[in-house]
Every structure is written in structure tokens, then in C-alpha cells.
Design an enzyme around this catalytic site. Structure first.
Site, PDB file in Angstrom:
ATOM      1  N   TYR A 148       0.890  -1.178   0.132  1.00  0.00           N
ATOM      2  CA  TYR A 148      -0.006  -0.140   0.147  1.00  0.00           C
ATOM      3  C   TYR A 148       0.822   1.267   0.164  1.00  0.00           C
ATOM      4  O   TYR A 148       0.485   2.243  -0.531  1.00  0.00           O
ATOM      5  CB  TYR A 148      -0.823   0.067   1.355  1.00  0.00           C
ATOM      6  CG  TYR A 148      -2.150  -0.814   1.200  1.00  0.00           C
ATOM      7  CD1 TYR A 148      -2.820  -0.739   0.186  1.00  0.00           C
ATOM      8  CD2 TYR A 148      -2.318  -1.699   2.400  1.00  0.00           C
ATOM      9  CE1 TYR A 148      -4.313  -1.776   0.301  1.00  0.00           C
ATOM     10  CE2 TYR A 148      -3.251  -2.769   2.576  1.00  0.00           C
ATOM     11  CZ  TYR A 148      -4.290  -2.537   1.584  1.00  0.00           C
ATOM     12  OH  TYR A 148      -5.232  -3.531   1.404  1.00  0.00           O
TER      13      TYR A 148
ATOM     14  N   SER B 154      -2.354  -6.362  -6.924  1.00  0.00           N
ATOM     15  CA  SER B 154      -2.612  -5.151  -6.169  1.00  0.00           C
ATOM     16  C   SER B 154      -2.887  -5.765  -4.589  1.00  0.00           C
ATOM     17  O   SER B 154      -3.482  -6.853  -4.629  1.00  0.00           O
ATOM     18  CB  SER B 154      -3.780  -4.282  -6.481  1.00  0.00           C
ATOM     19  OG  SER B 154      -4.898  -4.812  -6.305  1.00  0.00           O
ATOM     20  N   ASP B 155      -2.443  -5.144  -3.575  1.00  0.00           N
ATOM     21  CA  ASP B 155      -3.131  -5.317  -2.401  1.00  0.00           C
ATOM     22  C   ASP B 155      -4.486  -4.904  -2.606  1.00  0.00           C
ATOM     23  O   ASP B 155      -4.780  -4.195  -3.280  1.00  0.00           O
ATOM     24  CB  ASP B 155      -2.033  -4.643  -1.323  1.00  0.00           C
ATOM     25  CG  ASP B 155      -2.437  -5.281   0.140  1.00  0.00           C
ATOM     26  OD1 ASP B 155      -3.362  -6.104   0.179  1.00  0.00           O
ATOM     27  OD2 ASP B 155      -1.761  -4.918   1.102  1.00  0.00           O
ATOM     28  N   PHE B 156      -5.197  -5.331  -1.438  1.00  0.00           N
ATOM     29  CA  PHE B 156      -6.710  -5.417  -1.654  1.00  0.00           C
ATOM     30  C   PHE B 156      -7.271  -3.679  -1.200  1.00  0.00           C
ATOM     31  O   PHE B 156      -6.952  -3.148  -0.165  1.00  0.00           O
ATOM     32  CB  PHE B 156      -7.264  -6.305  -0.623  1.00  0.00           C
ATOM     33  CG  PHE B 156      -7.304  -7.651  -1.076  1.00  0.00           C
ATOM     34  CD1 PHE B 156      -6.420  -7.922  -1.943  1.00  0.00           C
ATOM     35  CD2 PHE B 156      -8.402  -8.615  -0.712  1.00  0.00           C
ATOM     36  CE1 PHE B 156      -6.409  -9.270  -2.683  1.00  0.00           C
ATOM     37  CE2 PHE B 156      -8.309  -9.889  -1.197  1.00  0.00           C
ATOM     38  CZ  PHE B 156      -7.257 -10.058  -2.082  1.00  0.00           C
TER      39      PHE B 156
END
Length: 469
Positions: free
Chosen positions: A208, A239-241
Site C-alpha cells: 500500500y 494489487s494489495d486489496f
């Protein structure tokens, strides 16, 4: 060990498939496709089902089906292994590979084909809320253990190493800007990721945070120049969430190949950016090729059968979890050889502390695993003691009752420590997150001191107090 090597026939298959794809088909490979009703259910119950992306029935392309980790499969009821920090204390990559094997089997039995739990962030401060999710503070340790988990899991599923890179703080993870020199980045924060890449890890998850001014998911220096160009990584970047992607064009140009778990900036927005000329088709084709390459590479593995539900949390798997717990135990001090307790000397044992009668399995965030059953320290001690030892329990709320139990015992075990309310993933404001104070709670310290003082003046010469943290 399955290492991804250049396969000319695979590249030709992938190129032929890409040639048949429309822009919509391509964007579909790069965007989450989990149905809205499942997304709604997975807000309160994270990863209740696998998170899906990239199914294309017309072209016969299977989906990516994600499950989180790293201490087991988050879907359903699965074997819960000790947290990565405990497993790191064993420094046994072969054991970690066996754990990866079990996680891969159970992921498949739950319907997933992609394990996102190879967490190898480098621990820079013990107050980090998610310290438990990684193996430690040394890049060599992280690399060896991460490779073990990747190698084991990828006998059954695709694996993902995370969070790339310099993610070592929780409360400010969405906005912090990590300023770092090229040398420190390459020598301290990246070697463990490169080890996993060299071992054939299918994918990497971006972090992030910002790195030298740019979000990691928008950072071409990190995702393209270092990861894909310098290291020759031919897998895909996910991607991270939710908040790792902040804008469509910068992410796509930087080399972010797949947005998860819902469509915010890819999907139609990405297609429109390509149509406007803001993102070249060559960049889209590169991302799609990376995703399809891994699907083709793992096709022989993912077509294997036999992953039945009875393999989830079976006796063999739970035995391995126990072995990992035993191998990861760290005994800081054993003055006067207090341990192990001799049954002939300890007829009455007092077990004290609110944590003693609690199955404290780790964080309740994205790494939460729900095993079919769990054993608290008190339950384990009572089972081990059997009829030979009288085990007394006090939670510590009443100091009078607690000290009375301690006085009547030949030995005392005090169980104290932290839980998800004190540290962990910072989802609810004020709950979990990074720790400002590394000490135990004052009530726990008071309890331990009071019990120790009782023993110091006890008539039982040689009585023992053992505090478990």
C-alpha cells in the site's frame, strides 16, 4: 521445486490466445470478477469464498481463485499453523516447505488455486502490528523461509509473495512515504523477494505504502525496472486489496497486472484508458501475457484431482501443525532447570491468567484461520497432566483467589500476552494496529509479580513460577 523457466512452446500458446482476445477480454484478465453478492458476504466474513478473476468461458481460460494466509487457508475451516514469526524461530526451511505442501492441498480442497500468504515483509520494529505475519528481521531468514513456503505450496497452487516493498508499519500503511536509498533497498528490503522470484514464485503482491514518493502499485522503478527488467520476473503483479491502486493509468503504466479484490480502477476504466491512448496496448498485452503464462504453467498441476474435503485438517496435517509449534517454541530462561516439571515433584499445579483458558491463534484480520477445533494452554496442560497432577485454574480477576491457588500449588504457570485487540491488522480504528508500548498489560505484570512474591515467601522451598508469554 517447480521453477518457471522460459518455455518457447508455452509462449507460442499464450501469443495465439492473446491474438484471439478483444480489449474487453484482455481487461477481464486484469480485473477482479468476484460477484457482488459474494463481495457483500466477505465484508464481515473475509475470504468466505475464494476471490475470483479472469474466467473466460468463450476462450477456455480458467479463473484465478485467491485465498489468503499465511498461517493456513483462510477459507472455511482449515488447519491453523503457528504464526510465521513462530515458524521463523525454527529456521527450518524444510519444515516450512512441508507446511506449504499442506496449505496447497487444503487450498485446492477449498476450491482455490492461488495462495496469497507468503508474507516476507522485513520487520524493522517489534511494535509493528503485523509482526506475527512475517518470519523476522533478517533478509536471509525471510528469503530461506519464504522460498520454503513457495516451493511447498506450488506443488498444488500458484503462490504470491507480499507486500512489495518496504511495508513494515501498520497504522500508516495507506499513506506513509518510505524514503530509502537504492543501496538500502537492494541490500536490505529486496533480497528475500528476489529469492522467491528466483525460486519460481508465480506472482508478487504490491504494498500500500509509497516508496520514494510513489505508491508501490504506481511505481515503475519497483514493479518494472527492478522486478521485471533487472530480475527477469515473468509472473504477474497483483494489487494489495482495495487501496493499493489509486488511479488507472499510473498503475497500468507502472506494471500492476491485476487489480484485486473488486474493480475500482481497472475493468471499464482501463479499457477506456486504452481507447484514449493513455495506456498502450503493448502494456496491456504484457500484463495479460504474464497472467496467462502462469495459468498455462500451472495447468498440469491445477488439473490434478483428489483434493477432497476429508484432507482438510486431517490427522496428518494437525500433527504437522503441532510439530511446527514445538519446533518454534523459544525458552528464554530456565533457571535452576525448572522445566520440565517432574510429575513426582509437582502434585498440584496452578495455571493462572486470562490467556490460559483462551485459544489465542493470532490476528483476526486477513490472516485469520478458523480451525475445526483449538486447544487452549489450560486444556493442553490438563490433558498432559492427566490424573497424576491436580490442576487448579484462576483467570486472575480475583487476586485473593489467585494467590490462594498459588500458595496451595507446588508450581505455577502464568499465561500472559497479547491478542488481536492489542496488535494486528488495523481494520477498526483503535483496535489492533501498531503497539506504542512493548510491555505486557499492567494487570498482567501486577499478576506475575504478585504470584512470584507469594512464592518468594512460601513455605514450599523450591516452588517454581513459570510465566508464559
Amino acid at each position: 521445486m517447480m521453477v518457471n523457466k522460459f518455455d518457447e512452446s508455452r509462449e507460442r500458446r499464450v501469443d495465439r490466445l492473446i491474438a484471439q482476445m478483444s480489449l474487453s477480454d484482455k481487461v477481464g484478465q486484469m480485473s477482479s470478477s468476484t460477484p457482488l453478492y459474494k463481495q457483500a458476504v466477505m465484508v464481515p466474513r473475509y475470504n468466505y469464498w475464494p476471490f475470483d478473476s479472469g474466467r473466460n468461458r468463450k476462450l477456455g481460460i480458467p479463473p484465478v481463485r485467491f485465498t489468503d494466509g499465511p498461517r493456513g487457508v483462510v477459507i472455511g475451516h482449515s488447519t491453523c499453523f503457528p504464526v510465521s514469526m513462530a515458524r521463523g524461530a525454527s529456521f527450518d526451511p524444510a519444515l516450512e516447505e512441508r507446511i506449504g505442501q499442506v496449505i496447497g492441498v487444503e487450498a485446492r480442497a477449498h476450491g482455490a488455486n492461488y495462495f496469497g500468504g507468503v508474507c516476507i515483509n522485513l520487520l524493522r520494529h517489534p511494535g509493528w502490528g503485523r509482526a506475527q505475519e512475517t518470519y523476522g528481521e533478517d533478509t536471509h531468514l525471510l528469503g530461506r523461509m519464504g522460498v520454503g513456503l513457495v516451493t511447498g505450496a506450488q506443488n498444488h497452487v500458484m503462490a504470491c509473495a507480499k507486500h512489495f516493498a518496504c511495508n513494515s508499519i501498520e497504522n500508516s500503511r495507506f499513506y506513509v512515504n518510505v524514503k530509502i536509498s537504492e543501496r538500502a533497498l537492494r541490500e536490505v528490503y529486496l533480497p528475500h523477494f528476489k529469492a522467491c522470484v528466483d525460486a519460481g514464485c508465480a506472482s508478487i503482491m504490491c504494498a500500500y505504502n509509497r516508496l520514494n514518493g510513489r505508491y508501490c502499485g504506481h511505481n515503475p522503478e519497483l514493479l518494472t525496472r527492478i522486478l521485471k527488467d533487472d530480475w527477469g520476473f515473468d509472473g504477474f503483479v497483483i494489487s494489495d486489496f482495495l487501496f493499493a491502486v489509486r488511479d488507472t493509468v499510473p498503475a497500468a503504466l507502472a506494471g500492476l497486472d491485476l487489480e484485486y479484490p473488486i474493480i475500482r480502477f481497472y475493468g471499464k476504466r482501463l479499457g477506456q484508458a486504452v481507447s484514449r491512448g493513455d495506456v498502450p496496448m503493448e502494456k496491456i498485452d504484457d500484463s495479460v501475457r504474464r497472467i496467462l503464462r502462469q495459468k498455462d504453467r500451472f495447468k498440469p498441476i491445477l488439473e490434478k484431482t483428489g483434493y477432497t474435503k476429508d484432507r482438510i485438517a486431517c490427522a496428518e496435517h494437525t500433527a504437522l501443525a503441532r510439530e511446527a509449534a514445538e519446533r518454534g517454541i523459544v525458552l528464554l530462561k530456565n533457571r535452576d532447570q525448572v522445566l520440565p516439571f517432574a510429575p513426582t515433584a509437582v502434585r498440584t499445579l496452578a495455571v493462572i491468567g486470562r490467556m490460559a483458558n483462551k485459544a489465542n491463534l493470532g490476528d483476526t484480520g486477513s490472516s485469520r484461520v478458523r480451525p475445526p477445533y483449538a486447544v487452549s494452554p489450560l486444556q493442553g496442560i490438563r490433558k498432559r497432566a492427566g490424573d497424576k497432577v491436580n490442576v487448579l485454574y484462576q483467570c486472575g480477576r480475583s487476586m485473593k483467589k489467585t494467590l490462594a491457588a498459588a500458595r496451595s500449588a507446588d508450581a505455577v504457570v502464568v499465561v500472559a500476552g497479547t491478542d488481536w485487540l492489542m496488535e494486528g491488522e488495523n481494520i477498526i480504528p483503535g483496535v489492533g494496529g501498531d503497539r506504542k508500548d512493548l510491555r505486557l498489560k499492567r494487570r498482567d505484570e501486577k499478576l506475575i509479580r504478585a504470584v512470584a512474591e507469594v512464592f518468594a515467601v512460601s513455605a514450599h522451598a523450591g516452588d517454581d513460577v513459570l510465566a508464559l508469554h
